[in-house]
Design a protein around this motif. Structure first.
Motif, short mmCIF file in Angstrom:
data_model
loop_
_atom_site.label_atom_id
_atom_site.label_comp_id
_atom_site.label_asym_id
_atom_site.label_seq_id
_atom_site.Cartn_x
_atom_site.Cartn_y
_atom_site.Cartn_z
N ILE A 291 -5.71 1.11 4.48
CA ILE A 291 -7.16 1.36 4.55
C ILE A 291 -7.58 2.62 3.81
O ILE A 291 -8.75 2.75 3.43
CB ILE A 291 -7.63 1.44 6.01
N GLN A 292 -6.64 3.54 3.58
CA GLN A 292 -6.99 4.76 2.85
C GLN A 292 -7.35 4.47 1.39
O GLN A 292 -7.93 5.31 0.71
CB GLN A 292 -5.85 5.78 2.93
N ASN A 293 -7.00 3.27 0.93
CA ASN A 293 -7.31 2.88 -0.45
C ASN A 293 -8.60 2.08 -0.56
O ASN A 293 -8.96 1.63 -1.64
CB ASN A 293 -6.14 2.09 -1.05
N CYS A 294 -9.28 1.86 0.55
CA CYS A 294 -10.60 1.23 0.54
C CYS A 294 -11.66 2.33 0.40
O CYS A 294 -11.43 3.48 0.76
CB CYS A 294 -10.85 0.45 1.83
N SER A 295 -12.82 1.94 -0.07
CA SER A 295 -13.92 2.90 -0.11
C SER A 295 -14.40 3.15 1.32
O SER A 295 -14.14 2.36 2.24
CB SER A 295 -15.07 2.35 -0.95
N VAL A 296 -15.09 4.26 1.51
CA VAL A 296 -15.63 4.58 2.84
C VAL A 296 -16.54 3.46 3.32
O VAL A 296 -16.49 3.04 4.48
CB VAL A 296 -16.39 5.92 2.80
N ARG A 297 -17.37 2.95 2.42
CA ARG A 297 -18.30 1.88 2.79
C ARG A 297 -17.56 0.64 3.25
O ARG A 297 -17.89 0.05 4.28
CB ARG A 297 -19.20 1.56 1.59
#
Length: 543
Positions: free
Chosen positions: A407-413
């Motif tokens: 999940i750290q590689n997903c955007s905040v949105r």
């Protein structure tokens, strides 16, 4: 006899190389934090900064020298490399701290939960920082001299390490003391010492300490008030997973995460804190007679909890499990568990979505009887990091979502959208339970309480998931939602002033400590274990 084709390295050089590798590679979570701390300080001496790697390498060299036992050292160091690689990834990417509570959480993790942390990023990290050096170590021949020579070199290595640490302590004691006192959590980031000591503490606590005698609570419990309308009382207690209160629309969040319950007359308690930051702590604690301030997991495990006291009073108790285990709370209670491996439309082999709870709940409500009942639904809720697997595709209300576990590689949105979708789906499940309870008001005085076990970090301050030590945990991990709905019949049974209850929910500050007494009071159970001051409904109950 020919020489071995294996490349060789002396034990003392191997130990020093490992000390260097552990500090500069595997302790990346620690060095990153240290760099940020030092950057924020004024007037830091260059000597102090340069002494830090020398100090830690010397300390690790000392530790590894002591465990470098001939014939055993290779296996020990390979195991340390592999374990430390996994710990390093979780700490660096998610901000996880491996204290004793986290060890308990890991040991109680089921296969599906463990698999949810596997992804390309974690596997690459593990291969490069753990497997590769472990394979390299497996290929080399560790060279030793005679017994006396080995002991001499061990002595030199130990004394050299102690001398380096001593010189640094004399020169920079005030600097180390200042940084250590102001950032005491740093010791929890040191790999491998902290996670090894936590694992040792867990093993001692779980397997080696003498078991406490069983303590029975609430044997005097009884239903102390008549049912004025002749109907028995029925409460559904929904235990949420990883839901944080600040993302509930009913608590002021500017997104419609409570689209299904907002018009159903539920009362949302605005300020509720959890007992822990992990399921293995929070669930036993919230059902325990012990308050958070005095909570002792070993004692709680060896005494009756809220459900036992309710059963002593003659109530019919059932636990429906969809989160991999009740952490010992339901051991003495009739339990139905949903096994993901059994398949079905809502199960993927690792998890079942919470819709599986609805059919057995409906059957339980349809079962006639005059005995008061409490039905507990333990939800999988918002369990990460594979948030996208917690809800059916049609409940992807907020898009784009994060369809991956790293999940750290997903955007905040994307990450927030995915997490909010889990709450949106949980709200739908709660609304379906409410509809069932409303449909059964002719047979029962019905009520519902929803309370999550802990919250979640979604990248704030570089933190993800949950499980930080409570003293360090941010509000995102400790503030949880709590909802309540009571039928007119159950409200009258309790003599409740609805206006007062809404005011309590809006202005009061509550915690998991309130659950035990609030449920006893709500179900009209009289017992010496009941503490009226902890019953959040008591101020709104008429004489």
């Amino acid at each position: 006899m020919g020489m071995s084709s294996q490349p060789g390295i002396s034990s003392r050089r191997l130990v020093l190389l490992l000390a260097l590798y552990f500090f500069f590679v595997l302790n990346l979570p620690l060095t990153t934090k240290l760099a940020g701390i030092l950057e924020s300080l004024d007037g830091v001496s260059a000597g102090f900064v340069l002494s830090i790697p020398v100090f830690f390498v010397a300390a690790l060299n000392l530790l590894f020298t002591l465990v470098a036992v001939k014939y055993l050292e290779k296996g020990i160091f390979i195991a340390l490399l592999l374990l430390s690689s996994m710990v390093s990834y979780a700490m660096f990417q998610y901000g996880v701290v491996f204290d004793q509570d986290m060890m308990a959480n890991i040991m109680q993790t089921h296969q599906g939960e463990a698999k949810s942390y596997l992804n390309a990023a974690s596997l690459l990290w593990f291969v490069l920082t753990g497997v590769a050096p472990a394979l390299l170590l497996a290929r080399v021949r560790i060279e030793h001299g005679g017994v006396l020579k080995d002991l001499l070199w061990k002595g030199v290595s130990v004394l050299g390490s102690l001398a380096a640490i001593g010189v640094i302590a004399v020169g920079y004691y005030q600097d180390y003391a200042s940084v250590g006192r102001n950032n005491s959590y740093l010791r929890q980031l040191i790999i491998p010492t902290y996670f090894l000591s936590s694992a040792g503490g867990y093993v001692n606590q779980t397997y080696l300490k003498e078991e406490l005698p069983w303590r029975t609570l609430g044997e005097d419990a009884r239903v102390g008030r008549p049912h004025h309308n002749g109907k028995p009382n029925l409460l559904v207690l929904m235990v949420g997973e990883t839901a944080r209160g600040m993302n509930f629309e009913l608590n002021g969040y500017p997104r419609d995460t409570n689209a299904f319950t907002r018009e159903q007359g539920v009362v949302s308690f605005q300020a509720v804190s959890s007992c822990g930051t992990a399921t293995s702590v929070s669930v036993p604690c919230m059902f325990s007679r012990q308050p958070k301030s005095d909570y002792d997991a070993e004692q709680a495990e060896r005494q009756d909890n809220l459900l036992d006291v309710l059963e002593h009073a003659g109530l019919d108790i059932t636990w429906l499990e969809n989160d991999g285990g009740c952490k010992g709370v339901c051991e003495r209670i009739p339990t139905q568990s949903f096994r993901p491996e059994d398949g079905g439309q809502l199960c993927d082999g690792d998890y079942c979505q919470d819709g599986v709870l609805l059919s057995p709940l409906r059957r339980a409500l349809d079962r006639p009887g005059q005995q008061d009942r409490v039905l507990v639904l333990h939800m999988v809720g918002s369990h990460g990091p594979t948030y996208y697997q917690r809800y059916p595709a049609e409940f992807a209300h907020f898009t784009p979502d994060c369809q991956r576990s790293d999940i750290q590689n997903c955007s905040v949105r994307e990450l927030v959208n995915t997490y909010d979708n889990t709450l949106y789906y949980s709200d739908y499940i709660i609304s379906q339970v409410l509809e069932m309870l409303k449909q059964h008001q002719a047979q029962w005085n019905t009520g519902l309480v929803y309370l999550s076990d802990h919250g979640e970090s979604l990248g704030e301050n570089g933190l993800y998931l949950h499980g930080l030590p409570y003293a360090l945990a941010p509000v995102q991990q400790t503030q949880v939602p709590m909802l309540m709905w009571l039928s007119a019949g159950l409200g009258r049974e309790n003599g409740l002033d609805n206006g007062c209850l809404k005011q309590q929910a809006k202005e009061g500050r509550f915690s998991h400590d309130n659950l035990f007494d609030s449920v006893l009071g709500l179900m009209g159970v009289h017992t010496s274990q009941y503490q009226p001051k902890q019953d959040l409904l008591a101020p709104c109950r008429s004489a």
